[in-house]
Structures are given as structure tokens and as C-alpha cells.
Design an enzyme around this catalytic site. Structure first.
Site, PDB file in Angstrom:
ATOM      1  N   ASP A 104       0.871  -1.180   0.000  1.00  0.00           N
ATOM      2  CA  ASP A 104       0.000   0.000   0.000  1.00  0.00           C
ATOM      3  C   ASP A 104       0.905   1.225   0.000  1.00  0.00           C
ATOM      4  O   ASP A 104       2.127   1.113   0.150  1.00  0.00           O
ATOM      5  CB  ASP A 104      -0.947  -0.061   1.216  1.00  0.00           C
ATOM      6  CG  ASP A 104      -2.218   0.757   0.977  1.00  0.00           C
ATOM      7  OD1 ASP A 104      -2.259   1.547   0.007  1.00  0.00           O
ATOM      8  OD2 ASP A 104      -3.167   0.619   1.770  1.00  0.00           O
ATOM      9  N   ASP A 139      -3.739   7.149  -3.642  1.00  0.00           N
ATOM     10  CA  ASP A 139      -5.116   7.592  -3.887  1.00  0.00           C
ATOM     11  C   ASP A 139      -5.563   8.507  -2.752  1.00  0.00           C
ATOM     12  O   ASP A 139      -4.852   8.663  -1.759  1.00  0.00           O
ATOM     13  CB  ASP A 139      -6.051   6.385  -4.016  1.00  0.00           C
ATOM     14  CG  ASP A 139      -5.941   5.418  -2.858  1.00  0.00           C
ATOM     15  OD1 ASP A 139      -4.799   5.146  -2.419  1.00  0.00           O
ATOM     16  OD2 ASP A 139      -6.973   4.925  -2.373  1.00  0.00           O
ATOM     17  N   GLY A 212     -11.819   3.074   0.961  1.00  0.00           N
ATOM     18  CA  GLY A 212     -12.687   3.881   1.823  1.00  0.00           C
ATOM     19  C   GLY A 212     -13.755   3.092   2.553  1.00  0.00           C
ATOM     20  O   GLY A 212     -14.759   3.659   2.993  1.00  0.00           O
TER      21      GLY A 212
HETATM   22  N1  GUN Z   1      -6.448   0.700   2.997  1.00  0.00           N
HETATM   23  C1  GUN Z   1      -7.714   0.690   3.444  1.00  0.00           C
HETATM   24  N2  GUN Z   1      -8.484   1.534   2.711  1.00  0.00           N
HETATM   25  C2  GUN Z   1      -7.679   2.070   1.784  1.00  0.00           C
HETATM   26  C3  GUN Z   1      -7.896   3.009   0.717  1.00  0.00           C
HETATM   27  O1  GUN Z   1      -8.992   3.518   0.494  1.00  0.00           O
HETATM   28  N3  GUN Z   1      -6.810   3.312  -0.044  1.00  0.00           N
HETATM   29  C4  GUN Z   1      -5.574   2.761   0.180  1.00  0.00           C
HETATM   30  N4  GUN Z   1      -4.575   3.080  -0.617  1.00  0.00           N
HETATM   31  N5  GUN Z   1      -5.365   1.897   1.170  1.00  0.00           N
HETATM   32  C5  GUN Z   1      -6.405   1.554   1.959  1.00  0.00           C
END
Ligand code: GUN
Length: 720
Positions: A104, A139, A212
Site C-alpha cells: 500500500d 489515492d 474507503g
Molecule cells: N487501505 C484501506 N483503505 C484504503 C484506501 O482507500 N486506499 C488505500 N490506498 N489503502 C487503503
């Protein structure tokens, strides 16, 4: 090593491609091709916190069969002691994990702590440089409590960052393109459509996570979660895996997978363990409340809840985290197995009893599917309902577990729709008169196999009224007697029409409500009843009549299967079958059909009531232009198809007529010449989008020099 998992790099041309291996509706067992092996989906990426490794990634790989993990590139980037070794020897070395590593980008940290210090290109650069398999662009997290304007901004800004992120990723780093939009369906639709269309110099996004949603999961708002998945699915490219960011409770897997979710990630296994909570497929339980384990596990086999409670905190957390991961993996395996056996919906129904919130979400899905089946009232939401119906196999061997919700199952609705739309009574009755005054003969209360329990009564009724059409009243709807061995419909008990609760009684213009029905009787329109064992009707019987009726019933049965399973017009089919001969099984059922020229054209399948087309049958029906579905191959692939190889995605120019999953289709070249025939494993829409995997399983190729006389090439080969 994760059992049977090969972590060697995929072929360069396959990088980032997703293929479906098996399916149950839009739920799919797929493979996503990466530089560290093909990730088998549906699966969960356990979250690895590079600072606190509750379970070592190596142990996940070796003992828990975990093929991929997710970690946070922002956390690695921020801490020198992690960043330096990651840059020096790569993230796989840092985590000591040989499988697929997803990262992430810091977006979640910005949601929890406010801003992050890293830039849009910088974080993708970093993920590429440390050798991540699937990274995530930066994002903008859209919270469910934000205003529509704020959420629109999250969508727009994320979309604005898409191209530069894809460009920065380069050739080898696959990227997640998250979908935002909060609770606003139209924003999810817009986000999925724009993120799906974003292109980089090498490819678009490989995976689309739905973002989200963590705040919704925390509050058990599963109805909202389901609405978001449905809205996103309307416009997301079908050929890309969908990931639910931050969702990992096993209780949610069957429902989300049934809606087409392929990937999950979660730290729940570790976080819940820290609080003394156990994940189970039916919900969460606290160790403090337990005298015995609610579910058997390898991890807790030799220890009691009391002994675990008395452990030192860290030791207890380690043990419960392993239990949670084991149960998570087991539930995913169960879902995959349910996809293979076509029983996922029954698992969804079962799991929906776990909580009120899940039940509410399930009821919504049920309504959407039902709405998808009502073509005249189709609204936007029903696009997905319709996809779910059309993507489900209508012929399956094995029984159906009936439940109060079973009539809403996509595969049963699909079967009912095929009957409504394709089935028509034969054009002539058994005396040879045109069928211009048909009346529906509803038959109730008899147990399958109906060919045994009803044949005598049907023959008696036809003797009295040649224009009556025998229809079995089942729990799932009306089933023409001609299709009595259609599995799984034939495994559902017949019931009184008054207890079916069906609204769809419209068949060839006669409405069910206009018929009189009484317990134990065959009843004709107009109210004249024919008791099932009426001795007086025996008196009028003659052997010749009965023979004629039997022959007519057989022709009617083959004709009905041609209409429903091959999409043929009933009048042309009736004509085509004139002079047909048959070969029977030892129990007297038809197993092969020969046309008037003595060619073996069809084989009714005794195990599931389906209809197999022979290569000669395919040639004959193509020559007749009988309306069979057609898959048009690109010409480069034609020699392979003629040799009996499967139709692969990426080699299809288009489709014609109503191509259906699991039902026979002809395969033609660009000039319409028949080259093969087979069984589609993808919908027409998917054939237009996927680039990897089998689209049609070819049953026979047609060598070009022999296409008039016909030949059979049954060599099966999946390699191309
Ligand atoms: N981890 C949990 N929700 C999200 C999200 O909306 N975007 C990203 N990049 N990581 C997340």
C-alpha cells in the site's frame, strides 16, 4: 512452501493478466500472473507490519499456504532501518517472503494521521525500486461521512494521479487503481469507469481495490458495503481482479466472493488476537467467554481455552493470531470449493444467518438479482443482477439444497428465464394436427424422476386431449415435462402451485391463474378434470395410439432441448427432427439421436439432462442457420481450432446470437465458416474483454477439407 504454489516469474506477455479457471456465477477462481507466481484467487493477503511481525511471512508461506502478503511501502520508506535494506536487496529479502508482495502507498496513514510526507510519483518510484509485485498509487481516501463534494474531490484527484502513477510504475511493477466515492453509488460508478479506463505506457491498472470501506467494516455496515460493491461492479473492467481494501473477516467472504470480489487483505488475524478475539465463519468470539473451542483447528488442538487465557499476553496473541489465520485460510478454501461445486449461493444463504447486518445485506442482493430478472423494469442496479444470472451455469449434476431463499438463486432464475424465453410447445400434436389450441396441463405433487412417476398419466391425458401440454409444477417454477430430467431442477420436489409463490406463470400465452388445479388431479383448462388413475380413460386406449404418443413425446423432448439449450426455433427444429431415429440406454432412455440421413447429431445426457452436440450435428445446424450461438474467432487462431484446440481469450473477434455459459456454441471464422464447436466458459461480454484463459472448451474441430462431409477432431489442448 505454499502447497503447489510456484513462485517463479510469469511469461513477460502475461504479466498482470487475470484468467478465470472456474466459476459459479460472477464468483470466480482465477489466477493473476505476477513476477512471483500466479496468485490463486479468491485469496486474502495477510497484512504484514514490517515493524511488528506477529507471524513471520516465511511461516505464513510454509505453514499456512499464504501465496501473497500485503505490507506498507510508506512505513518502509519512512524508517531508515527498513528503507536501506529494502533498497539494497529488495522487499522479498526484507520480509523473507518468496511469494507475491503487494504494498500500500500511505493513503491509509493519511486517513488515520492526517497528511503523509511522500509525493505521488515518489511513492510509486520507491515501490518499483524495492521490487514490489503489485504496488498502490497514492489515492485519496474517501470517508463515508464526507460530503458529496468532498468525495467527488477524492474521486477526481485519484483519477488525476492515475496516468502519472502508471507511467512511473514502468514495465515490471503492477499497480492497484483504487476506487473511491464513499456511499454515493454514482461516484463509485464514475470512479470505476475512469480508473478502469486509465492507461499507462505498458498497461492500465492490474487490480482495482475498493477503497474507503474500513470505517464501514468497523461499524458492521454490510448493507452499505454490498451497495458499494454492486455500484463499482457496474463499470469496473471485468477482466481485472477486485480487491476489498481492509476487509478480512471470514464471515464476509462467501457474500463478497459471490459478488465477484477476488482479493481481500486484513490485519484482523493479528489485531483481533491482541484483544483475545477469535475469528470464525459465523462471527467473532471472545476467549473470555469460552469453555470449549467453537471450531476445530490444528493450532488449538492440544490446548484448552482456560490454558490459553492463562498464557502470557504475547504468547497468547501469537497463538490466537495463528488460529485466526488458519480459520481465514480454511474459509477461503471452503468458498473456492463451493465455487467448484456450484454451491456458493447456498453457502451465502447459510452465512447470512450469522448476524442481522449480514441478513440485511443478503436480502438486498436477493432483491437486486430478482430485479435483474425482471427485464421490463431493469434499472441501473439490475445490470449486476442480470450479470449474476447470465453468468451462472443452468445445467449442473447433483442436487439442490432447498431453502426459503433458493428460488432467488441466480442459476435457478437463469433456468426459469430460459424456459420462459425459449421454450414453446411443439407445432403439431401427436395426431399430426397443428397445435392451434394448446392447453397447459399442470401436474403437481409427484416425485422425480418424473419420467417414471408421470409418464403413464401424461400418456393418458394426451390420449384424451392431444393438444394438452404437460407441465410439472416445481418449487422453482414451471418445468415442461419435455425437460423433466434437467438437473438440478429434477432434484427439486414438485409441489402444489399454490405454494410456489411464483409470479411468472406466463407461458406461450396461457396464464397459470386461468387453470384449475386440484390436489392429486391432472387438470385441463376449462375445468374438466382428469383424475390421474381414471379407469374410464383406459377403456379408450389403443396400442397404436400409445405408440404414436410415445414417439411424439420423444420428438417433443428432443425438440424442447434444442430450443432451450441450443436456442433453436421450435418450428424449424420439429422439421429437422422429422424421420429421426434414436439409440437407447439399457433403461430405455434416449442417448443418441440420428437425423433422417442416419447421422449421429445429438446426444441427450443421461446424467444431467443436458444436450451434447456432435460435430456432425454442429455441421448440420450451421448449414441450416438454425440460430445457434456463434463465437467468431480471429482468423490466426482458426488452424488451432480446426485441430480441436480450445478458443482462448484474446483470439475472439465477436459473438453472434445468444451465447450462454455452459450451453453449446458454434465457432466460426471471419467469413462465417464453421471451424469447431464447444462449450463457452465465459459470457459474451467477458469474451470481449479477457486476454488470458479459455473462453470456449472445444468439443470438436472441423478440418477445412472435410467441412462438408464433416469430421471429428476431439483432441483437447489448452496450450496456445
Ligand atoms: N487501505 C484501506 N483503505 C484504503 C484506501 O482507500 N486506499 C488505500 N490506498 N489503502 C487503503
Amino acid at each position: 512452501m505454499a502447497k503447489g504454489f510456484d513462485s517463479s516469474p510469469c511469461r513477460p506477455q502475461d504479466l498482470g493478466r487475470f484468467e478465470i479457471h472456474q466459476r459459479d456465477g460472477i464468483a470466480r477462481i482465477g489466477r493473476l500472473h505476477t513476477n512471483h507466481g500466479a496468485l490463486q484467487t479468491p485469496m486474502l493477503l495477510p497484512v504484514v507490519n514490517p515493524n511488528i511481525r506477529t507471524i513471520e511471512p516465511r511461516e505464513m508461506w510454509e505453514k499456512f499456504g499464504v501465496q501473497g502478503v500485503i505490507t506498507n511501502s510508506y512505513v518502509i520508506w519512512k524508517h531508515d532501518k527498513l528503507r536501506e535494506p529494502a533498497l539494497a536487496s529488495g522487499v522479498h529479502d526484507l520480509l523473507d517472503f518468496p511469494g507475491v508482495i503487494v504494498t500500500d502507498s500511505g493513503t491509509f496513514q493519511s486517513y488515520v494521521y492526517g497528511d503523509v510526507e511522500v509525493g505521488v510519483e515518489q511513492i510509486v518510484d520507491f515501490q518499483r525500486d524495492i521490487g514490489v509485485d503489485i504496488g498502490t498509487m497514492l489515492d485519496v481516501f474517501g470517508r463515508p461521512d464526507q460530503t458529496e463534494e468532498e468525495l467527488q474531490h477524492a474521486v477526481d484527484e485519484t483519477v488525476a494521479r492515475a496516468s502519472v502513477s502508471l507511467e512511473t510504475a514502468g514495465e515490471n511493477l503492477l499497480l492497484n487503481g483504487p476506487i473511491q466515492g464513499g456511499l454515493h453509488s454514482h461516484l463509485r460508478v464514475e470512479s470505476a469507469s475512469k480508473m478502469g479506463a486509465a492507461e499507462g505506457p505498458h498497461r492500465g491498472f492490474a487490480v482495482h481495490p475498493i477503497g474507503g470501506i474500513v470505517p464501514l467494516m468497523e461499524k458492521h455496515r454490510y448493507l452499505d458495503l454490498v451497495k458499494i460493491i454492486l455500484a463499482t461492479r457496474e463499470t469496473i473492467p471485468l477482466e481485472r481482479p477486485i480487491h476489498l481494501f481492509g476487509c478480512g473477516h471470514p464471515m464476509l467472504f462467501p457474500m463478497c466472493i459471490a459478488l465477484g470480489v477476488d482479493l481481500f487483505d486484513s490485519a484482523a488475524y493479528a489485531l483481533f488476537a491482541r484483544d483475545g478475539r477469535l475469528l470464525t465463519p459465523d462471527g467473532t468470539v471472545r476467549i473470555d467467554d469460552l469453555e470449549e473451542w467453537p471450531i476445530a483447528s490444528h493450532t488449538l488442538r492440544d490446548i484448552t481455552p482456560d490454558e490459553v487465557r492463562n498464557m502470557e499476553k504475547n504468547e497468547r496473541t501469537d497463538l490466537l493470531a495463528r488460529f485466526n489465520l488458519e480459520i481465514t485460510q480454511a474459509e477461503l478454501a471452503r468458498c473456492r470449493q463451493a465455487i467448484r461445486t456450484g454451491t456458493l449461493w447456498s453457502l451465502v444463504e447459510q452465512r447470512s444467518n450469522s448476524s442481522e447486518e449480514l441478513r440485511e445485506a443478503f436480502t438486498h442482493i436477493r432483491d437486486v438479482i430478482w430485479g435483474g430478472s425482471l427485464l421490463e423494469t431493469m434499472d441501473d442496479f439490475n445490470i449486476v443482477g442480470k450479470q449474476m444470472i447470465e453468468a451462472s451455469y443452468v445445467i449442473r449434476s447433483g442436487s439442490v439444497k432447498w431453502s426459503e431463499h433458493a428460488r432467488y438463486r441466480p442459476s435457478l432464475i437463469n433456468a426459469r428465464e430460459l424456459i420462459d424465453n425459449r421454450w414453446r410447445p411443439p407445432p403439431f400434436d401427436w395426431t399430426g394436427k397443428p397445435m392451434n389450441n394448446p392447453s397447459m396441463l399442470l401436474i403437481e405433487g409427484q416425485a422425480p424422476p418424473w419420467r417414471d412417476s408421470l409418464r403413464g398419466d401424461v400418456i393418458r391425458a394426451l390420449r384424451l386431449n392431444p393438444q394438452c401440454i404437460p407441465i410439472i409444477v416445481m418449487k422453482a417454477g414451471f418445468l415442461p415435462f419435455d425437460l423433466e430430467d434437467w438437473s438440478p431442477l429434477c432434484h427439486i420436489q414438485s409441489v402444489s402451485p399454490f405454494s410456489t409463490g411464483m409470479s411468472s406463470g406466463l407461458m406461450y400465452g396461457a396464464r397459470a391463474e386461468t387453470l384449475d388445479v386440484e390436489e392429486g388431479c391432472i387438470v385441463r383448462r376449462g375445468g374438466s378434470k382428469v383424475p390421474l388413475n381414471d379407469a374410464s380413460s383406459e377403456a379408450t386406449s389403443s396400442n397404436e395410439d400409445d405408440d404414436a404418443i410415445r414417439k411424439w413425446l420423444e420428438r417433443s423432448q428432443i425438440s424442447a432441448k434444442c430450443s432451450v439449450f441450443l436456442g433453436m426455433d421450435n418450428v424449424n427444429t420439429w422439421e429437422w427432427l422429422e424421420g429421426m431415429t434414436v439409440q437407447r440406454s439399457s433403461t430405455g432412455r434416449i442417448k443418441n439421436v440420428f437425423d433422417a440421413d442416419g447421422k449421429h447429431v445429438l446426444s441427450p445426457r443421461l446424467n444431467d439432462g443436458g444436450l451434447s452436440l456432435t460435430t456432425r450435428g454442429a455441421i448440420a445446424l450451421h448449414a441450416l442457420d438454425a440460430g445457434l450461438p456463434e463465437v467468431i474467432s480471429i482468423d490466426d487462431a482458426v488452424p488451432f481450432l480446426r485441430a480441436g484446440r480450445n478458443v482462448m481469450h484474446g483470439f475472439i473477434a465477436g459473438t453472434r446470437n445468444d451465447v450462454r455459459i455452459g450451453l453449446p456454441a458454434l465457432i466460426v471464422d471471419s467469413s462465417g465458416d464453421l471451424v469447431a464447436h464447444g462449450i463457452p466458459t465465459s459470457t459474451a461480454e467477458e469474451m470481449g474483454r479477457f486476454r488470458k484463459g479459455i473462453a470456449v472448451r472445444v468439443r470438436g474441430g472441423i478440418a477445412s477439407s472435410l467441412k462438408i462431409a464433416g469430421t471429428v477432431g476431439f483432441e483437447m489442448n489448452e496450450e496456445q
